[in-house]
Design a protein around this motif. Structure first.
Motif, PDB file in Angstrom:
ATOM      1  N   GLY A   1       0.721  -1.323  -0.284  1.00  0.00           N
ATOM      2  CA  GLY A   1      -0.274   0.028   0.195  1.00  0.00           C
ATOM      3  C   GLY A   1       0.755   1.708   0.342  1.00  0.00           C
ATOM      4  O   GLY A   1       0.559   1.852   0.001  1.00  0.00           O
ATOM      5  N   SER A   2       2.342   1.093   0.391  1.00  0.00           N
ATOM      6  CA  SER A   2       2.873   2.398  -0.258  1.00  0.00           C
ATOM      7  C   SER A   2       3.074   2.913  -1.162  1.00  0.00           C
ATOM      8  O   SER A   2       3.438   1.580  -2.164  1.00  0.00           O
ATOM      9  CB  SER A   2       4.058   2.226   0.878  1.00  0.00           C
ATOM     10  N   ALA A   3       3.819   3.652  -1.699  1.00  0.00           N
ATOM     11  CA  ALA A   3       3.716   4.272  -2.956  1.00  0.00           C
ATOM     12  C   ALA A   3       4.918   5.636  -3.092  1.00  0.00           C
ATOM     13  O   ALA A   3       5.005   6.231  -2.297  1.00  0.00           O
ATOM     14  CB  ALA A   3       2.538   5.293  -3.377  1.00  0.00           C
ATOM     15  N   LEU A   4       6.358   5.289  -3.339  1.00  0.00           N
ATOM     16  CA  LEU A   4       7.483   6.124  -3.999  1.00  0.00           C
ATOM     17  C   LEU A   4       7.538   6.822  -4.946  1.00  0.00           C
ATOM     18  O   LEU A   4       7.076   6.362  -6.377  1.00  0.00           O
ATOM     19  CB  LEU A   4       7.905   4.927  -2.983  1.00  0.00           C
ATOM     20  N   CYS A   5       7.745   8.031  -4.917  1.00  0.00           N
ATOM     21  CA  CYS A   5       7.484   8.978  -5.925  1.00  0.00           C
ATOM     22  C   CYS A   5       8.747   9.875  -5.916  1.00  0.00           C
ATOM     23  O   CYS A   5       9.200  10.294  -5.240  1.00  0.00           O
ATOM     24  CB  CYS A   5       6.218   9.486  -6.296  1.00  0.00           C
ATOM     25  N   ARG A   6       9.473   9.740  -7.271  1.00  0.00           N
ATOM     26  CA  ARG A   6      10.295  10.485  -8.001  1.00  0.00           C
ATOM     27  C   ARG A   6      10.465  11.477  -9.282  1.00  0.00           C
ATOM     28  O   ARG A   6       9.592  10.630  -9.698  1.00  0.00           O
ATOM     29  CB  ARG A   6      12.091   9.535  -7.367  1.00  0.00           C
ATOM     30  N   PHE A   7      11.162  12.816  -8.866  1.00  0.00           N
ATOM     31  CA  PHE A   7      10.727  13.459  -9.645  1.00  0.00           C
ATOM     32  C   PHE A   7      12.474  13.998 -10.797  1.00  0.00           C
ATOM     33  O   PHE A   7      14.033  13.741 -10.031  1.00  0.00           O
ATOM     34  CB  PHE A   7      10.492  14.602  -9.305  1.00  0.00           C
ATOM     35  N   ARG A   8      12.433  13.744 -11.414  1.00  0.00           N
ATOM     36  CA  ARG A   8      13.597  14.737 -12.644  1.00  0.00           C
ATOM     37  C   ARG A   8      14.001  16.156 -12.029  1.00  0.00           C
ATOM     38  O   ARG A   8      13.102  16.790 -11.177  1.00  0.00           O
ATOM     39  CB  ARG A   8      14.066  14.573 -13.180  1.00  0.00           C
ATOM     40  N   TYR A   9      15.426  16.412 -11.655  1.00  0.00           N
ATOM     41  CA  TYR A   9      16.180  17.433 -11.243  1.00  0.00           C
ATOM     42  C   TYR A   9      14.967  18.890 -12.065  1.00  0.00           C
ATOM     43  O   TYR A   9      14.997  19.962 -11.892  1.00  0.00           O
ATOM     44  CB  TYR A   9      17.122  17.331 -11.630  1.00  0.00           C
ATOM     45  N   ASP A  10      15.244  17.961 -13.053  1.00  0.00           N
ATOM     46  CA  ASP A  10      14.420  19.591 -14.002  1.00  0.00           C
ATOM     47  C   ASP A  10      12.889  19.828 -13.732  1.00  0.00           C
ATOM     48  O   ASP A  10      12.262  20.916 -14.496  1.00  0.00           O
ATOM     49  CB  ASP A  10      14.538  19.801 -15.000  1.00  0.00           C
TER      50      ASP A  10
END
Length: 225
Positions: A41-50
């Motif tokens: 049930g956990s969600a991990l999100c990441r974003f690009r540097y720009d």
């Protein structure tokens, strides 16, 4: 899932995505957005540097509302919002697996190294010679003196390796892929790292290997480029 995203992409000091973490030279850009949903049930999100900070915060709020994932074909709850916010029509999605400690090869497999790659790679895997020093461990199943199925590390960190699997077309459907995946996983565990296997939703042959090998499904990755 954290081990997966950190194996797949390089990060900066702010944990923003930089590039695809290929072990050989070259740094293709990472996707702008990564979402990893898990069976817990956990969600991990990441974003690009720009990706602007304001947009990243909007996406992060939506990620926190993602439910437990049970079927890897199910798109994220906020799929449309992610696509609209990032103004994109291109995404990837697929299941992620951990290869259990009990997974062992049912057939004899061998390690492919700089010393034997020329001999083993003839007849279909000649391209392997150019990156054999980077994509280690590399495990092959050999028939008539040449490799017909290989599994190698194509994303590497100290904590986890991601599998890259190739089987020559005429040798598919014989259980060879499952054998090299198991042999590769054993070699990765011997390095004190976690052997991970992920694929795309439309890669049915890769999913069949996962089922036959009894891999442990832990979540779904989703990226927007």
């Amino acid at each position: 899932m954290k081990m997966h995203v950190e194996a797949m992409f390089t990060h900066d000091r702010n944990m923003r995505l930089r590039a695809i973490n290929e072990p050989w030279p070259g740094e293709p850009p990472a996707p702008r957005f990564f979402l990893g949903r898990t069976i817990e049930g956990s969600a991990l999100c990441r974003f690009r540097y720009d990706v602007p900070e304001t947009l990243a915060r909007q996406l992060e709020e939506l990620c926190a509302d993602e439910p437990v994932v049970r079927d890897f074909q199910t798109k994220p709850k906020h799929f449309e919002a992610y696509m609209n916010l990032l103004q994109s029509e291109r995404f990837t999605m697929g299941p992620c697996y951990l290869i259990p400690d009990t997974t062992l090869p049912a057939m004899e497999v061998v390690s492919v190294t700089r010393e034997n790659v020329t001999e083993l790679a003839r007849g279909g895997f000649e391209w392997l010679a150019s990156d054999i020093d980077y994509a280690q461990p590399c495990i092959a199943l050999v028939r008539e003196g040449r490799a017909v199925s290989i599994c190698r590390s194509v994303r590497i960190t100290s904590r986890a390796h991601e599998a890259g699997l190739e089987t020559l077309e005429e040798f598919r459907g014989k259980g060879y892929a499952a054998a090299v995946v198991a042999g590769w996983a054993r070699a990765v565990r011997n390095m004190k790292a976690a052997p991970l296997y992920s694929t795309l939703c439309d890669n049915l042959s890769s999913q069949r290997v996962a089922r036959k090998s009894g891999l442990s499904f832990y979540g779904v990755n989703f990226t927007i480029v």
